[in-house]
Design a protein around this motif. Structure first.
Motif, PDB file in Angstrom:
ATOM      1  N   LEU A   1       6.988  11.140   7.721  1.00  0.00           N
ATOM      2  CA  LEU A   1       8.394  11.352   7.362  1.00  0.00           C
ATOM      3  C   LEU A   1       8.881  10.307   6.369  1.00  0.00           C
ATOM      4  CD1 LEU A   1       9.561  12.376  10.889  1.00  0.00           C
ATOM      5  CD2 LEU A   1       9.846  13.759   8.844  1.00  0.00           C
ATOM      6  N   GLY A   2       8.338   9.093   6.466  1.00  0.00           N
ATOM      7  CA  GLY A   2       8.693   8.056   5.501  1.00  0.00           C
ATOM      8  C   GLY A   2       8.218   8.420   4.113  1.00  0.00           C
ATOM      9  N   MET A   3       6.998   8.933   4.019  1.00  0.00           N
ATOM     10  CA  MET A   3       6.453   9.314   2.710  1.00  0.00           C
ATOM     11  C   MET A   3       7.141  10.561   2.161  1.00  0.00           C
ATOM     12  SD  MET A   3       2.404   8.383   3.020  1.00  0.00           S
ATOM     13  CE  MET A   3       2.171   8.547   1.252  1.00  0.00           C
ATOM     14  N   LEU A   4       7.722  11.362   3.048  1.00  0.00           N
ATOM     15  CA  LEU A   4       8.516  12.506   2.611  1.00  0.00           C
ATOM     16  C   LEU A   4       9.908  12.061   2.167  1.00  0.00           C
ATOM     17  CD1 LEU A   4       8.708  15.661   2.469  1.00  0.00           C
ATOM     18  CD2 LEU A   4       9.633  15.571   4.783  1.00  0.00           C
TER      19      LEU A   4
ATOM     20  N   PHE B   1       0.830  -1.208   0.000  1.00  0.00           N
ATOM     21  CA  PHE B   1       0.000   0.000   0.000  1.00  0.00           C
ATOM     22  C   PHE B   1       0.866   1.260   0.000  1.00  0.00           C
ATOM     23  CE2 PHE B   1      -1.824   3.419   2.619  1.00  0.00           C
ATOM     24  CZ  PHE B   1      -2.903   3.776   1.829  1.00  0.00           C
ATOM     25  N   PHE B   2       1.855   1.316   0.893  1.00  0.00           N
ATOM     26  CA  PHE B   2       2.696   2.509   0.978  1.00  0.00           C
ATOM     27  C   PHE B   2       3.561   2.675  -0.269  1.00  0.00           C
ATOM     28  CE2 PHE B   2       2.096   2.091   5.703  1.00  0.00           C
ATOM     29  CZ  PHE B   2       1.404   3.276   5.845  1.00  0.00           C
ATOM     30  N   THR B   3       4.069   1.582  -0.794  1.00  0.00           N
ATOM     31  CA  THR B   3       4.877   1.651  -2.008  1.00  0.00           C
ATOM     32  C   THR B   3       4.063   2.201  -3.180  1.00  0.00           C
ATOM     33  OG1 THR B   3       6.211  -0.242  -1.299  1.00  0.00           O
ATOM     34  CG2 THR B   3       6.276   0.323  -3.642  1.00  0.00           C
ATOM     35  N   THR B   4       2.856   1.665  -3.357  1.00  0.00           N
ATOM     36  CA  THR B   4       1.984   2.120  -4.448  1.00  0.00           C
ATOM     37  C   THR B   4       1.612   3.584  -4.281  1.00  0.00           C
ATOM     38  OG1 THR B   4       1.056  -0.113  -4.636  1.00  0.00           O
ATOM     39  CG2 THR B   4      -0.186   1.683  -5.648  1.00  0.00           C
ATOM     40  N   THR B   5       1.263   3.970  -3.059  1.00  0.00           N
ATOM     41  CA  THR B   5       0.863   5.353  -2.789  1.00  0.00           C
ATOM     42  C   THR B   5       1.988   6.328  -3.089  1.00  0.00           C
ATOM     43  OG1 THR B   5      -0.656   4.614  -1.051  1.00  0.00           O
ATOM     44  CG2 THR B   5      -0.024   6.927  -1.033  1.00  0.00           C
ATOM     45  N   VAL B   6       3.180   6.011  -2.594  1.00  0.00           N
ATOM     46  CA  VAL B   6       4.320   6.904  -2.808  1.00  0.00           C
ATOM     47  C   VAL B   6       4.642   7.036  -4.295  1.00  0.00           C
ATOM     48  CG1 VAL B   6       6.816   7.133  -2.486  1.00  0.00           C
ATOM     49  CG2 VAL B   6       5.357   6.569  -0.541  1.00  0.00           C
ATOM     50  N   LEU B   7       4.651   5.924  -5.019  1.00  0.00           N
ATOM     51  CA  LEU B   7       4.979   5.964  -6.444  1.00  0.00           C
ATOM     52  C   LEU B   7       3.946   6.772  -7.243  1.00  0.00           C
ATOM     53  CD1 LEU B   7       6.285   2.351  -7.192  1.00  0.00           C
ATOM     54  CD2 LEU B   7       7.584   4.491  -7.250  1.00  0.00           C
ATOM     55  N   LEU B   8       2.669   6.566  -6.950  1.00  0.00           N
ATOM     56  CA  LEU B   8       1.632   7.297  -7.676  1.00  0.00           C
ATOM     57  C   LEU B   8       1.737   8.799  -7.428  1.00  0.00           C
ATOM     58  CD1 LEU B   8      -1.469   4.951  -7.174  1.00  0.00           C
ATOM     59  CD2 LEU B   8      -0.198   5.360  -9.303  1.00  0.00           C
TER      60      LEU B   8
ATOM     61  N   ILE C   1       5.020  10.219  -9.090  1.00  0.00           N
ATOM     62  CA  ILE C   1       5.030  10.244 -10.554  1.00  0.00           C
ATOM     63  C   ILE C   1       3.993  11.210 -11.118  1.00  0.00           C
ATOM     64  CG2 ILE C   1       4.597   8.855 -12.629  1.00  0.00           C
ATOM     65  CD1 ILE C   1       5.740   6.447 -11.067  1.00  0.00           C
ATOM     66  N   PHE C   2       2.822  11.270 -10.471  1.00  0.00           N
ATOM     67  CA  PHE C   2       1.708  12.007 -11.075  1.00  0.00           C
ATOM     68  C   PHE C   2       1.378  13.329 -10.389  1.00  0.00           C
ATOM     69  CE2 PHE C   2       0.975   7.518 -12.266  1.00  0.00           C
ATOM     70  CZ  PHE C   2       1.045   7.669 -13.647  1.00  0.00           C
ATOM     71  N   THR C   3       2.159  13.719  -9.374  1.00  0.00           N
ATOM     72  CA  THR C   3       1.995  15.062  -8.809  1.00  0.00           C
ATOM     73  C   THR C   3       3.370  15.709  -8.740  1.00  0.00           C
ATOM     74  OG1 THR C   3       2.333  14.408  -6.482  1.00  0.00           O
ATOM     75  CG2 THR C   3       0.090  14.297  -7.339  1.00  0.00           C
ATOM     76  N   SER C   4       3.412  17.028  -8.642  1.00  0.00           N
ATOM     77  CA  SER C   4       4.699  17.698  -8.501  1.00  0.00           C
ATOM     78  C   SER C   4       5.182  17.511  -7.070  1.00  0.00           C
ATOM     79  CB  SER C   4       4.568  19.197  -8.811  1.00  0.00           C
ATOM     80  OG  SER C   4       3.888  19.862  -7.766  1.00  0.00           O
ATOM     81  N   TYR C   5       6.489  17.337  -6.917  1.00  0.00           N
ATOM     82  CA  TYR C   5       7.023  17.136  -5.570  1.00  0.00           C
ATOM     83  C   TYR C   5       6.790  18.368  -4.703  1.00  0.00           C
ATOM     84  CZ  TYR C   5       9.999  15.826  -1.718  1.00  0.00           C
ATOM     85  OH  TYR C   5      10.454  15.522  -0.448  1.00  0.00           O
ATOM     86  N   ARG C   6       6.767  19.544  -5.316  1.00  0.00           N
ATOM     87  CA  ARG C   6       6.538  20.767  -4.555  1.00  0.00           C
ATOM     88  C   ARG C   6       5.184  20.715  -3.839  1.00  0.00           C
ATOM     89  NH1 ARG C   6       9.076  25.566  -4.797  1.00  0.00           N
ATOM     90  NH2 ARG C   6      10.267  24.860  -6.608  1.00  0.00           N
ATOM     91  N   ALA C   7       4.134  20.305  -4.579  1.00  0.00           N
ATOM     92  CA  ALA C   7       2.803  20.200  -3.971  1.00  0.00           C
ATOM     93  C   ALA C   7       2.757  19.052  -2.964  1.00  0.00           C
ATOM     94  CB  ALA C   7       1.759  19.990  -5.068  1.00  0.00           C
ATOM     95  N   TYR C   8       3.380  17.942  -3.326  1.00  0.00           N
ATOM     96  CA  TYR C   8       3.394  16.744  -2.478  1.00  0.00           C
ATOM     97  C   TYR C   8       4.085  17.026  -1.151  1.00  0.00           C
ATOM     98  CZ  TYR C   8       4.783  11.887  -1.285  1.00  0.00           C
ATOM     99  OH  TYR C   8       5.004  10.692  -0.660  1.00  0.00           O
ATOM    100  N   SER C   9       5.249  17.699  -1.213  1.00  0.00           N
ATOM    101  CA  SER C   9       6.019  17.938   0.008  1.00  0.00           C
ATOM    102  C   SER C   9       5.327  18.937   0.928  1.00  0.00           C
ATOM    103  CB  SER C   9       7.426  18.432  -0.334  1.00  0.00           C
ATOM    104  OG  SER C   9       7.381  19.666  -1.011  1.00  0.00           O
TER     105      SER C   9
END
Length: 413
Positions: A291-294, A113-120, A123-131
């Motif tokens: 922090l892991g997802m970051l 679940f975490f692997t799929t979530t992080v990859l999606l 890949i499909f959002t900008s890191y600036r918005a994600y972070s």
């Protein structure tokens, strides 16, 4: 605040939290001094990496490719990819183990679940918005500074241990202190911050004819950002070490076996509430997961920057998938290989500590190159390292090299 703050936050990733917690539990106040004394060295290293990116307009791997042999380039890129992939696996496992404290879901399902979530998201959002979203989850780290000041501390002992270094020439001590060094001054941070400075320059339109047009005001702004990020990171480190020592070590807990043991360090924060044990696990888990997802995108992204720069591929977390296939392929492959590490029977918490030690060893040759590049008149021009930067960088290289050599010596003796 820019890449310095993001890098500082990512430095206190699950590997860092586990290593610092284990250090406090195992050695009490014996390694509190590392947080204070590592601050100037960590700051100098990250400032040099940021300055290299800012001045050259290129990531570390691209600079190494331009000025060193292919053997050196491939060795450096291979080193960071291997270290980061192991770190990714350990962080994914830590997120799953933390989530299990809250929900009765199988470990394998949670890692997927975490692997799929992080990859999606990566890949499909900008890191600036994600972070920006994940930075709010990182506020869970405030639980450690708050806990420090609401429990009874032997402050004279704490202050002495913070200022006066304590050292033991034993395998256990050298192993864990190499881990502390490795999770504080770590390879992925070198590549990440240099590349992020380039991303910032591009976003601000500072490139003219393919080269960055900067002045000393840009260098000073970068240093303020870097200094603030590193101070926040090391203060958090000191608090995690201290909480681990006071809450765990002084209660007879000297070995953190799982995420639940690590979460116990935060129980004094909520002891007056009903279900305090669950609340401590909740706060700990939110911090580890956030922090892991970051950190996982930082790890896979820094590996992807290194590989892409080595092979002249388009590289940016702000590019769409179809415009940077190679870059995102490295992110996907390194993350999936990291995921598989969790299926070979390694305990997630122990994996985090071992990962920190691997980073501590891998950082040594990379530091040598950073020292040489940052001080090069040919590469850096008027922005080359001054005497203070060169002194701190060389001391960092020798300290981490000595720790790695001493660890190997005690291993075989």
């Amino acid at each position: 605040m820019g890449p310095g703050l993001t890098t500082g936050a990512a430095d206190d990733d699950p590997s860092g939290i586990a290593t610092y917690s284990q250090t406090g539990a195992q050695f009490g106040y014996g390694q509190l001094w590392t947080a204070l004394y590592m601050l100037p060295f960590m700051t100098a290293v990250q400032e040099a990496c940021a300055r290299i990116g800012l001045v050259t307009g290129k990531g570390l791997a691209a600079v190494i490719k331009e000025h060193y042999s292919r053997k050196v380039l491939y060795a450096v890129v291979g080193l960071v990819v291997v270290a980061n992939t192991i770190n990714i696996g350990a962080d994914i496992g830590a997120m799953a183990a933390a989530a299990q404290l809250l929900v009765p879901v199988h470990f394998v399902v949670l890692t997927l679940f975490f692997t799929t979530t992080v990859l999606l998201l990566e890949i499909f959002t900008s890191y600036r918005a994600y972070s920006k979203i994940l930075k709010w989850l990182a506020l869970a780290l405030l639980a450690y500074p708050i806990t420090v000041f609401i429990i009874d501390q032997p402050w004279p002992t704490v202050l002495k241990a913070t200022i006066v270094p304590h050292f033991e020439f034993s395998f256990d001590f050298l192993f864990i202190i190499t881990g502390v060094f490795g999770t504080t001054i770590t390879p992925y941070m070198f590549f990440w911050q240099a590349s992020q400075e380039v991303e910032e320059e591009q976003a601000k339109g500072l490139f003219r004819d393919g080269k960055p047009r900067i002045g000393w005001p840009h260098i000073h702004a970068m240093r303020k950002d870097n200094n603030m990020g590193m101070i926040i990171s090391e203060f958090t480190t000191w608090c995690i070490l201290l909480v681990g020592a006071t809450v765990l070590h002084n209660s007879g807990v000297t070995d953190i076996k799982d995420a639940a043991d690590a979460a116990k360090a935060l129980e004094p924060l909520v002891h007056s509430f009903e279900h305090s044990g669950y609340l401590a696990k909740l706060i700990f888990s939110v911090g580890i997961i956030g922090l892991g997802m970051l950190a996982v995108p930082v790890l896979s992204g820094s590996a992807a920057y290194a590989v892409s720069e080595a092979f002249n591929w388009s590289a940016s977390l702000n590019l769409k998938l179809q415009k940077a296939y190679g870059f995102y392929a490295v992110i996907i492959v390194s993350t999936l290989i990291g995921l598989t590490i969790n299926f070979i029977g390694i305990d997630p918490v122990k994996a985090l500590v071992y990962t920190a030690v691997i980073n501590g060893v891998a950082a040594v040759p990379l530091l040598f190159l950073i020292v040489k590049i940052a001080a090069s008149d040919k590469i850096m021009g008027e922005y080359k390292s001054g005497w203070l930067s060169k002194t701190l960088l060389w001391i960092t290289f020798f300290i981490m090299g000595a720790a790695a050599i001493a660890l190997f010596f005690t291993t075989w003796s």
